[in-house]
Write a protein that holds these residues in place. Structure first.
Motif, PDB file in Angstrom:
ATOM      1  N   ALA A 139       2.179  -1.798  -2.676  1.00  0.00           N
ATOM      2  CA  ALA A 139       1.939  -0.287  -2.079  1.00  0.00           C
ATOM      3  C   ALA A 139       0.890  -0.283  -0.949  1.00  0.00           C
ATOM      4  O   ALA A 139       1.161   0.366   0.189  1.00  0.00           O
ATOM      5  CB  ALA A 139       1.401   0.468  -3.272  1.00  0.00           C
ATOM      6  N   GLU A 140      -0.041  -1.175  -1.240  1.00  0.00           N
ATOM      7  CA  GLU A 140      -0.933  -1.316  -0.247  1.00  0.00           C
ATOM      8  C   GLU A 140      -0.620  -2.049   1.120  1.00  0.00           C
ATOM      9  O   GLU A 140      -0.756  -1.384   2.244  1.00  0.00           O
ATOM     10  CB  GLU A 140      -2.107  -2.242  -0.513  1.00  0.00           C
ATOM     11  CG  GLU A 140      -3.078  -1.661  -1.540  1.00  0.00           C
ATOM     12  CD  GLU A 140      -4.093  -2.586  -2.196  1.00  0.00           C
ATOM     13  OE1 GLU A 140      -4.897  -2.253  -2.973  1.00  0.00           O
ATOM     14  OE2 GLU A 140      -4.398  -3.426  -1.750  1.00  0.00           O
ATOM     15  N   ALA A 141       0.416  -2.892   1.208  1.00  0.00           N
ATOM     16  CA  ALA A 141       0.924  -3.338   2.509  1.00  0.00           C
ATOM     17  C   ALA A 141       1.893  -2.453   2.980  1.00  0.00           C
ATOM     18  O   ALA A 141       2.084  -2.057   4.026  1.00  0.00           O
ATOM     19  CB  ALA A 141       1.856  -4.621   1.901  1.00  0.00           C
ATOM     20  N   LYS A 142       2.544  -1.489   2.274  1.00  0.00           N
ATOM     21  CA  LYS A 142       3.462  -0.600   2.666  1.00  0.00           C
ATOM     22  C   LYS A 142       2.629   0.545   3.320  1.00  0.00           C
ATOM     23  O   LYS A 142       2.857   1.242   4.435  1.00  0.00           O
ATOM     24  CB  LYS A 142       4.228   0.245   1.606  1.00  0.00           C
ATOM     25  CG  LYS A 142       5.301   1.160   2.132  1.00  0.00           C
ATOM     26  CD  LYS A 142       6.251   1.416   0.832  1.00  0.00           C
ATOM     27  CE  LYS A 142       7.351   2.250   1.324  1.00  0.00           C
ATOM     28  NZ  LYS A 142       8.348   2.521   0.148  1.00  0.00           N
ATOM     29  N   GLU A 143       1.329   0.962   2.746  1.00  0.00           N
ATOM     30  CA  GLU A 143       0.475   1.840   3.382  1.00  0.00           C
ATOM     31  C   GLU A 143       0.072   1.415   4.456  1.00  0.00           C
ATOM     32  O   GLU A 143      -0.161   2.066   5.771  1.00  0.00           O
ATOM     33  CB  GLU A 143      -0.572   2.139   2.418  1.00  0.00           C
ATOM     34  CG  GLU A 143      -1.461   3.362   2.901  1.00  0.00           C
ATOM     35  CD  GLU A 143      -2.380   3.712   1.717  1.00  0.00           C
ATOM     36  OE1 GLU A 143      -2.279   3.767   0.661  1.00  0.00           O
ATOM     37  OE2 GLU A 143      -3.717   3.895   2.323  1.00  0.00           O
ATOM     38  N   ALA A 144      -0.259   0.200   4.712  1.00  0.00           N
ATOM     39  CA  ALA A 144      -1.109  -0.628   6.025  1.00  0.00           C
ATOM     40  C   ALA A 144      -0.207  -0.466   7.012  1.00  0.00           C
ATOM     41  O   ALA A 144      -0.208  -0.238   8.177  1.00  0.00           O
ATOM     42  CB  ALA A 144      -1.236  -2.128   5.665  1.00  0.00           C
ATOM     43  N   GLN A 145       1.319  -0.656   6.558  1.00  0.00           N
ATOM     44  CA  GLN A 145       2.402  -0.680   7.596  1.00  0.00           C
ATOM     45  C   GLN A 145       2.578   0.772   8.147  1.00  0.00           C
ATOM     46  O   GLN A 145       2.707   1.201   9.494  1.00  0.00           O
ATOM     47  CB  GLN A 145       3.838  -0.905   6.855  1.00  0.00           C
ATOM     48  CG  GLN A 145       5.003  -0.919   8.060  1.00  0.00           C
ATOM     49  CD  GLN A 145       4.794  -1.890   9.168  1.00  0.00           C
ATOM     50  OE1 GLN A 145       4.092  -3.122   9.177  1.00  0.00           O
ATOM     51  NE2 GLN A 145       5.385  -1.579  10.182  1.00  0.00           N
ATOM     52  N   GLU A 160      -0.353   4.624  13.820  1.00  0.00           N
ATOM     53  CA  GLU A 160      -1.367   4.550  15.092  1.00  0.00           C
ATOM     54  C   GLU A 160      -0.617   4.167  16.402  1.00  0.00           C
ATOM     55  O   GLU A 160      -0.636   4.716  17.463  1.00  0.00           O
ATOM     56  CB  GLU A 160      -2.203   3.097  14.662  1.00  0.00           C
ATOM     57  CG  GLU A 160      -3.285   3.438  13.883  1.00  0.00           C
ATOM     58  CD  GLU A 160      -3.951   2.326  13.420  1.00  0.00           C
ATOM     59  OE1 GLU A 160      -4.853   2.421  12.646  1.00  0.00           O
ATOM     60  OE2 GLU A 160      -3.475   1.274  13.713  1.00  0.00           O
ATOM     61  N   GLU A 161       0.728   3.585  16.160  1.00  0.00           N
ATOM     62  CA  GLU A 161       1.623   3.112  17.344  1.00  0.00           C
ATOM     63  C   GLU A 161       2.147   4.531  17.800  1.00  0.00           C
ATOM     64  O   GLU A 161       2.063   4.930  18.996  1.00  0.00           O
ATOM     65  CB  GLU A 161       2.786   2.340  16.781  1.00  0.00           C
ATOM     66  CG  GLU A 161       3.633   2.030  17.990  1.00  0.00           C
ATOM     67  CD  GLU A 161       3.274   1.070  19.001  1.00  0.00           C
ATOM     68  OE1 GLU A 161       3.645   1.245  19.982  1.00  0.00           O
ATOM     69  OE2 GLU A 161       2.139   0.267  18.931  1.00  0.00           O
ATOM     70  N   LYS A 162       2.466   5.626  16.976  1.00  0.00           N
ATOM     71  CA  LYS A 162       2.942   6.867  17.345  1.00  0.00           C
ATOM     72  C   LYS A 162       2.066   7.496  17.903  1.00  0.00           C
ATOM     73  O   LYS A 162       2.152   8.360  19.095  1.00  0.00           O
ATOM     74  CB  LYS A 162       3.549   7.433  16.113  1.00  0.00           C
ATOM     75  CG  LYS A 162       4.763   7.234  15.640  1.00  0.00           C
ATOM     76  CD  LYS A 162       5.277   8.210  14.423  1.00  0.00           C
ATOM     77  CE  LYS A 162       6.569   7.513  13.737  1.00  0.00           C
ATOM     78  NZ  LYS A 162       7.018   8.429  12.542  1.00  0.00           N
ATOM     79  N   ALA A 163       0.734   7.579  17.589  1.00  0.00           N
ATOM     80  CA  ALA A 163      -0.520   8.076  18.294  1.00  0.00           C
ATOM     81  C   ALA A 163      -0.608   7.573  19.658  1.00  0.00           C
ATOM     82  O   ALA A 163      -0.775   8.259  20.844  1.00  0.00           O
ATOM     83  CB  ALA A 163      -1.764   8.073  17.394  1.00  0.00           C
ATOM     84  N   ARG A 164      -0.463   6.273  19.576  1.00  0.00           N
ATOM     85  CA  ARG A 164      -0.736   5.824  20.990  1.00  0.00           C
ATOM     86  C   ARG A 164       0.381   5.971  21.911  1.00  0.00           C
ATOM     87  O   ARG A 164       0.309   6.418  23.201  1.00  0.00           O
ATOM     88  CB  ARG A 164      -0.524   4.089  20.943  1.00  0.00           C
ATOM     89  CG  ARG A 164      -0.884   3.392  22.165  1.00  0.00           C
ATOM     90  CD  ARG A 164      -1.038   1.728  22.003  1.00  0.00           C
ATOM     91  NE  ARG A 164       0.396   1.306  21.800  1.00  0.00           N
ATOM     92  CZ  ARG A 164       1.335   1.036  22.973  1.00  0.00           C
ATOM     93  NH1 ARG A 164       0.840   1.330  23.906  1.00  0.00           N
ATOM     94  NH2 ARG A 164       2.301   0.725  22.633  1.00  0.00           N
ATOM     95  N   ASN A 165       1.506   6.192  21.533  1.00  0.00           N
ATOM     96  CA  ASN A 165       2.928   6.442  22.176  1.00  0.00           C
ATOM     97  C   ASN A 165       2.584   8.058  22.769  1.00  0.00           C
ATOM     98  O   ASN A 165       2.881   8.145  23.942  1.00  0.00           O
ATOM     99  CB  ASN A 165       4.212   6.343  21.672  1.00  0.00           C
ATOM    100  CG  ASN A 165       4.343   5.045  21.386  1.00  0.00           C
ATOM    101  OD1 ASN A 165       3.961   4.212  22.158  1.00  0.00           O
ATOM    102  ND2 ASN A 165       5.553   4.602  20.434  1.00  0.00           N
ATOM    103  N   ALA A 186       2.681   9.500  -0.843  1.00  0.00           N
ATOM    104  CA  ALA A 186       1.618   8.674  -1.452  1.00  0.00           C
ATOM    105  C   ALA A 186       0.846   9.185  -2.608  1.00  0.00           C
ATOM    106  O   ALA A 186       0.743   8.728  -3.416  1.00  0.00           O
ATOM    107  CB  ALA A 186       0.883   8.202  -0.081  1.00  0.00           C
ATOM    108  N   LEU A 187       0.778  10.646  -2.290  1.00  0.00           N
ATOM    109  CA  LEU A 187       0.096  11.099  -3.459  1.00  0.00           C
ATOM    110  C   LEU A 187       0.880  11.207  -4.918  1.00  0.00           C
ATOM    111  O   LEU A 187       0.435  10.888  -5.652  1.00  0.00           O
ATOM    112  CB  LEU A 187      -0.136  12.627  -3.023  1.00  0.00           C
ATOM    113  CG  LEU A 187      -0.774  13.514  -3.883  1.00  0.00           C
ATOM    114  CD1 LEU A 187      -2.310  13.041  -4.354  1.00  0.00           C
ATOM    115  CD2 LEU A 187      -0.997  15.139  -3.473  1.00  0.00           C
TER     116      LEU A 187
END
Length: 144
Positions: A7-13, A19-24, A127-128
């Motif tokens: 779950a943490e790995a999925k959340e990190a992904q 972040e990538e969407k925000a950068r785009n 996630a909730l």
């Protein structure tokens, strides 16, 4: 523990993707700003051409009033004015096309922002729910 790590790995992904969407989105905004700057430059150039056209027209009027003016000189100025009118018309057409592109870009960016917000909201709700399920599982295992 494995589920939590997954779950943490999925959340990190998901965070990395967000972040990538925000950068785009920032890059797209920069592109839109560049287009707006180009549009302003073209509008200024258009205004200058319009002023130049008015000056040439005034000069033609003045030249017509001067009887001593040679016919050849009048033809040269008329050709220059006609060329300026064509150039001005072309610039206005180009300006309208760029304005339409800027509007389309703004609408597309707004739609993308809405879609990104909805995706983020769905992700947060998922996630909730997952957290509630894990909490329930933990309470059940403690109760046993």
């Amino acid at each position: 523990a494995r589920q939590m790590e997954a779950a943490e790995a999925k959340e990190a992904q998901k965070t990395k993707e967000a972040e990538e969407k925000a950068r785009n989105a920032r890059l797209q905004q920069k592109e839109t700003n560049n287009r707006k700057d180009a549009l302003l430059l073209l509008e200024n150039e258009n205004g200058e051409m319009q002023n130049h056209l008015q000056l040439l027209t005034a000069k033609i009027t003045l030249l017509h009033q001067q009887l001593a003016l040679s016919k050849e000189e009048l033809e040269v100025v008329t050709v220059a004015r006609n060329a300026a009118e064509i150039s001005h018309s072309n610039t206005q057409t180009h300006l309208e096309a760029i304005k339409a592109e800027v509007v389309e870009d703004a609408e597309r960016h707004a739609q993308q922002d809405i879609q990104q917000h909805l995706s983020r909201q769905i992700w947060l709700e998922t996630a909730l729910r997952s957290a509630f399920v894990q909490e329930g599982a933990l309470r059940t295992s403690h109760a046993l």
